[in-house]
Write an enzyme that holds these catalytic residues in place. Structure first.
Site, short mmCIF file in Angstrom:
data_model
loop_
_atom_site.label_atom_id
_atom_site.label_comp_id
_atom_site.label_asym_id
_atom_site.label_seq_id
_atom_site.Cartn_x
_atom_site.Cartn_y
_atom_site.Cartn_z
N GLY A 156 -12.63 23.66 22.28
CA GLY A 156 -12.97 23.79 20.73
C GLY A 156 -12.11 23.99 19.84
O GLY A 156 -10.93 23.56 20.12
N LEU A 169 -11.55 22.04 17.01
CA LEU A 169 -10.78 20.90 17.07
C LEU A 169 -10.02 20.53 15.89
O LEU A 169 -10.23 20.96 14.96
CB LEU A 169 -12.10 20.19 17.09
CG LEU A 169 -12.99 20.27 18.47
CD1 LEU A 169 -14.24 19.02 18.38
CD2 LEU A 169 -12.33 20.26 19.83
N GLU A 198 -7.38 17.10 14.79
CA GLU A 198 -7.39 15.51 14.63
C GLU A 198 -6.87 15.18 15.84
O GLU A 198 -7.19 14.06 16.37
CB GLU A 198 -6.13 15.05 13.58
CG GLU A 198 -6.10 13.65 13.34
CD GLU A 198 -7.56 13.17 13.06
OE1 GLU A 198 -7.61 11.87 13.56
OE2 GLU A 198 -8.49 13.63 12.27
N HIS A 239 -7.87 16.08 18.95
CA HIS A 239 -9.01 15.94 19.67
C HIS A 239 -9.70 14.78 19.28
O HIS A 239 -10.36 14.10 20.00
CB HIS A 239 -9.89 17.28 19.55
CG HIS A 239 -9.27 18.55 20.19
ND1 HIS A 239 -8.83 19.60 19.11
CD2 HIS A 239 -9.01 19.07 21.49
CE1 HIS A 239 -8.28 20.36 20.16
NE2 HIS A 239 -8.28 20.25 21.21
N LYS A 246 -1.67 13.38 25.77
CA LYS A 246 -0.36 13.32 26.24
C LYS A 246 0.38 14.36 26.00
O LYS A 246 1.64 14.98 26.47
CB LYS A 246 0.23 12.13 26.16
CG LYS A 246 -0.09 11.01 27.18
CD LYS A 246 0.83 9.90 27.24
CE LYS A 246 0.45 8.65 27.68
NZ LYS A 246 1.51 7.73 27.74
N GLN A 299 -0.76 18.42 32.36
CA GLN A 299 -2.19 18.57 32.60
C GLN A 299 -2.51 17.37 32.94
O GLN A 299 -3.43 17.15 33.76
CB GLN A 299 -2.89 19.43 31.39
CG GLN A 299 -4.13 19.12 31.36
CD GLN A 299 -4.99 19.96 30.57
OE1 GLN A 299 -5.19 21.21 30.49
NE2 GLN A 299 -5.46 19.33 29.31
N ARG A 304 -2.85 26.02 18.35
CA ARG A 304 -2.05 27.23 17.92
C ARG A 304 -1.39 27.13 16.69
O ARG A 304 -0.78 28.14 16.23
CB ARG A 304 -1.04 27.48 18.95
CG ARG A 304 -1.58 27.83 20.43
CD ARG A 304 -0.68 27.22 21.68
NE ARG A 304 -1.40 27.81 23.04
CZ ARG A 304 -0.75 28.38 23.83
NH1 ARG A 304 0.17 28.81 23.75
NH2 ARG A 304 -1.50 28.43 25.05
O1 PAF Z 1 -6.82 20.87 27.35
C1 PAF Z 1 -7.67 21.79 27.20
O2 PAF Z 1 -8.18 22.02 26.16
C2 PAF Z 1 -8.12 22.35 28.61
O3 PAF Z 1 -7.16 22.84 29.46
C3 PAF Z 1 -9.32 21.70 29.15
C4 PAF Z 1 -8.85 20.43 29.72
C5 PAF Z 1 -10.47 21.44 28.20
C6 PAF Z 1 -9.68 22.50 30.39
O4 PAF Z 1 -10.15 23.68 30.09
#
Ligand code: PAF
Length: 311
Positions: free
Chosen positions: A36, A38, A40, A42, A179, A184, A218
């Site tokens: 959440g 959000l 740009e 996302h 990326k 991750q 952040r």
């Molecule tokens: O990148 C994120 O926002 C989080 O690490 C994710 C992939 C939604 C997992 O909680």
């Protein structure tokens, strides 16, 4: 034409049913997991998902499993209504916003909480909620160790676990990850391969503000001065990339250049590493595709950024 209003689903069984119904209609399902608040960056993942599949699901869930006791989950920013409005403004909107209340509530009776140690950090091994304690974790053992894994030792097991749960609930054909969170993205790709999830994992390019700062939830916590200082990350990474293109392939020299630029600007380095793009192992000189990853503190805000170098 009015923007499409997404279906808001909070129940996991309903979510699963919806995906199965789409599949039975011959439609492919795209998925963008988020926590959440959000921005740009996302929304660019949503646009990417639309390029791959017929329908798109976005999840909004702040996952307690990836926060350590010193990282305050309760202050994680949220704006659900604002998020839905932003999603509706994306061309094609989204079909479903999956917004579960608590993915670790199993409606049981056992409320026992337990802790254990990972790399000298006390972590919850069992998430106490209203239901049976959660005690199953997914770990991508080597890829989770370096880079952000050093200072956040439980972060990636939390991410891999919740993404596994979300994959099992949303059941997508394609999942899109940014990326910017390079480690991750690679961890999820490896997990999907190793555990035979029938899902294509797509990595989407970093989205930056016009001044070059990588978009992140952040960034709103940076003071104007810290924001200015933080531009040193992207600037120095670009400098290192062009030095590499001009023949400087000694990683220590490139790292020192970036560390000095960020430190002189007022940042505090967590790490600056040049690693193989797939194995994420540290390299001494650039012989194959690498990614230069940086994490640095500006005041109380820790930012990450990276640039791929393909010579
Ligand atoms: O990148 C994120 O926002 C989080 O690490 C994710 C992939 C939604 C997992 O909680």
């Amino acid at each position: 034409m009015a923007a499409k209003q997404p279906l808001i689903i909070s129940d996991r069984n309903q979510m699963r049913k919806w995906s199965r119904m789409m599949r039975s209609q011959g439609k492919t399902v795209g998925f963008v997991p988020t926590m959440g608040f959000l921005h740009e960056g996302h929304l660019s993942l949503v646009r990417e998902a639309h390029r791959h599949t017929d329908v798109v699901v976005v999840s909004i869930y702040v996952n307690p499993g990836q926060f350590s006791p010193t990282e305050d989950l309760s202050v994680y920013p949220s704006d659900f209504d604002g998020d839905v409005r932003k999603l509706m403004a994306v061309p094609g909107s989204v079909d479903v916003v999956f917004h579960p209340h608590n993915l670790y509530d199993y409606e049981g009776t056992n409320k026992k909480k337990s802790t254990s140690m990972i790399n000298n950090v006390v972590v919850l091994s069992c998430i106490e909620q209203k239901g049976m304690g959660h005690e199953t974790w997914v770990r991508v053992e080597n890829l989770e160790k370096g880079l952000c894994g050093k200072s956040r030792p439980i972060f990636f097991r939390g991410v891999a676990t919740v993404v596994t749960k979300l994959f099992n609930i949303v059941d997508p054909d394609v999942a899109v990850f940014g990326k910017k969170d390079y480690q991750q993205w690679r961890i999820i790709q490896r997990m999907v391969r190793d555990l035979d999830f029938p899902i294509e994992v797509v990595g989407s390019a970093i989205i930056r503000d016009s001044d070059g700062l990588a978009m992140s939830s952040r960034n709103v916590r940076l003071s104007p001065k810290e924001r200015e200082q933080a531009l040193s990350i992207n600037k120095s990474l670009l400098g290192a990339k062009s030095a590499a293109a001009n023949g400087q392939i000694d990683c220590n020299k490139l790292k020192n250049f970036v560390i000095q630029a960020i430190t002189e600007a007022g940042g505090r380095i967590d790490y600056a590493e040049i690693v193989d793009q797939e194995s994420l192992e540290v390299v001494e000189s650039i012989e194959a595709p690498v990614v230069f990853c940086v994490a640095a503190w500006f005041g109380k805000v820790r930012l990450i950024d990276n640039t791929e170098i393909n010579l």
